[in-house]
Design an enzyme around this catalytic site. Structure first.
Site, PDB file in Angstrom:
ATOM      1  N   CYS A 125      45.857  45.965  34.811  1.00  0.00           N
ATOM      2  CA  CYS A 125      44.715  46.428  35.599  1.00  0.00           C
ATOM      3  C   CYS A 125      44.291  45.386  36.649  1.00  0.00           C
ATOM      4  CB  CYS A 125      43.577  46.842  34.674  1.00  0.00           C
ATOM      5  SG  CYS A 125      42.510  48.058  35.440  1.00  0.00           S
ATOM      6  N   HIS A 177      45.519  50.092  30.000  1.00  0.00           N
ATOM      7  CA  HIS A 177      45.100  49.089  29.003  1.00  0.00           C
ATOM      8  C   HIS A 177      45.684  49.370  27.611  1.00  0.00           C
ATOM      9  CE1 HIS A 177      41.900  47.089  31.396  1.00  0.00           C
ATOM     10  NE2 HIS A 177      41.841  48.257  31.997  1.00  0.00           N
ATOM     11  N   GLU A 191      46.094  47.345  25.350  1.00  0.00           N
ATOM     12  CA  GLU A 191      45.390  46.509  24.358  1.00  0.00           C
ATOM     13  C   GLU A 191      44.207  47.248  23.740  1.00  0.00           C
ATOM     14  OE1 GLU A 191      45.083  46.272  27.561  1.00  0.00           O
ATOM     15  OE2 GLU A 191      43.025  45.755  28.105  1.00  0.00           O
TER      16      GLU A 191
HETATM   17  N1  GLN Z   1      38.467  47.782  39.265  1.00  0.00           N
HETATM   18  C1  GLN Z   1      38.851  46.455  38.878  1.00  0.00           C
HETATM   19  C2  GLN Z   1      39.335  45.677  40.093  1.00  0.00           C
HETATM   20  O1  GLN Z   1      39.504  46.233  41.130  1.00  0.00           O
HETATM   21  C3  GLN Z   1      39.927  46.490  37.805  1.00  0.00           C
HETATM   22  C4  GLN Z   1      39.394  47.153  36.565  1.00  0.00           C
HETATM   23  C5  GLN Z   1      40.025  46.709  35.286  1.00  0.00           C
HETATM   24  O2  GLN Z   1      40.673  45.668  35.216  1.00  0.00           O
HETATM   25  N2  GLN Z   1      39.789  47.447  34.222  1.00  0.00           N
HETATM   26  O3  GLN Z   1      39.540  44.527  40.018  1.00  0.00           O
END
Ligand code: GLN
Length: 193
Positions: free
Chosen positions: A78, A171, A173
């Site tokens: 992410c 995710h 995890e």
């Molecule tokens: N929206 C976040 C970003 O742009 C990422 C979100 C996340 O890691 N769950 O950095």
């Protein structure tokens, strides 16, 4: 015995550490370049990519993480995926350029910014289902010729690899599934022998 580093400056690092414990693998939380140097691979967790960039620079770890990723496995989830991407579309945001993908931040918009859905993964030749948790997730909008897609949500690539680097927008995890972490561990093991 391998040691997996988990970048612990901000975000969802605890759950990755729990996952390593479930897999009986030694992990250490990484907050300095010295700690990073003691690891065989690194997980960059979800969080807020702009905050992570600022903290990495403040802790003078930006260059160490980039150098680490040139020779050792890194898995970005992410925000971590955004950090290791080659470019961020529609934004002037720094990145570590470790994997030849372009990502769009917060690509699912405000209406559906977090959701759980079935995703498809192909880690070892066969296509399987998995539960994917997406939290203000980015999208991988393009991949380079040397990048292999490994998982999809509908038509979107959500996990991809290039050599030692693994980038995922969701995710694993946060579920009981260990397959992605297990895959990353195999990558670390292969990089060592
Ligand atoms: N929206 C976040 C970003 O742009 C990422 C979100 C996340 O890691 N769950 O950095």
């Amino acid at each position: 015995m391998i040691t997996v580093g988990i970048l612990a400056l901000q975000g969802d690092f605890d759950r990755h550490q729990q996952k390593m414990a479930t897999l009986s693998v030694k992990s250490r939380l990484v907050r300095t370049a010295v700690q990073l140097a003691q690891c065989d691979g690194l997980i960059i967790p979800g969080g807020e990519s702009t905050t992570l960039i600022n903290l990495l620079k403040k802790h003078t770890m930006w260059d160490s993480v980039r150098r680490f990723g040139k020779t050792k496995p890194v898995y970005g989830t992410c925000a971590g995926c955004i950090l290791i991407a080659d470019s961020i579309v529609e934004m002037d945001q720094d990145s570590l350029h470790l994997i030849d993908i372009s990502v769009q931040r917060n690509a699912y918009g405000r209406q559906v910014d977090s959701f759980i859905d079935d995703v498809k993964v192909q880690l070892n030749g066969t296509l399987d289902s998995m539960e994917g948790v997406f939290i203000r997730a980015p999208k991988i909008v393009s991949i380079g010729a040397n990048v292999t897609p490994l998982a999809w949500h509908n038509d979107d690539i959500i996990l991809a690899e290039q050599a030692n680097i693994l980038a995922g927008t969701f995710h694993p995890e946060l579920t009981d599934d260990v397959r992605i972490h297990h895959y990353f561990l195999r990558k670390i093991q292969k990089s060592m022998y």
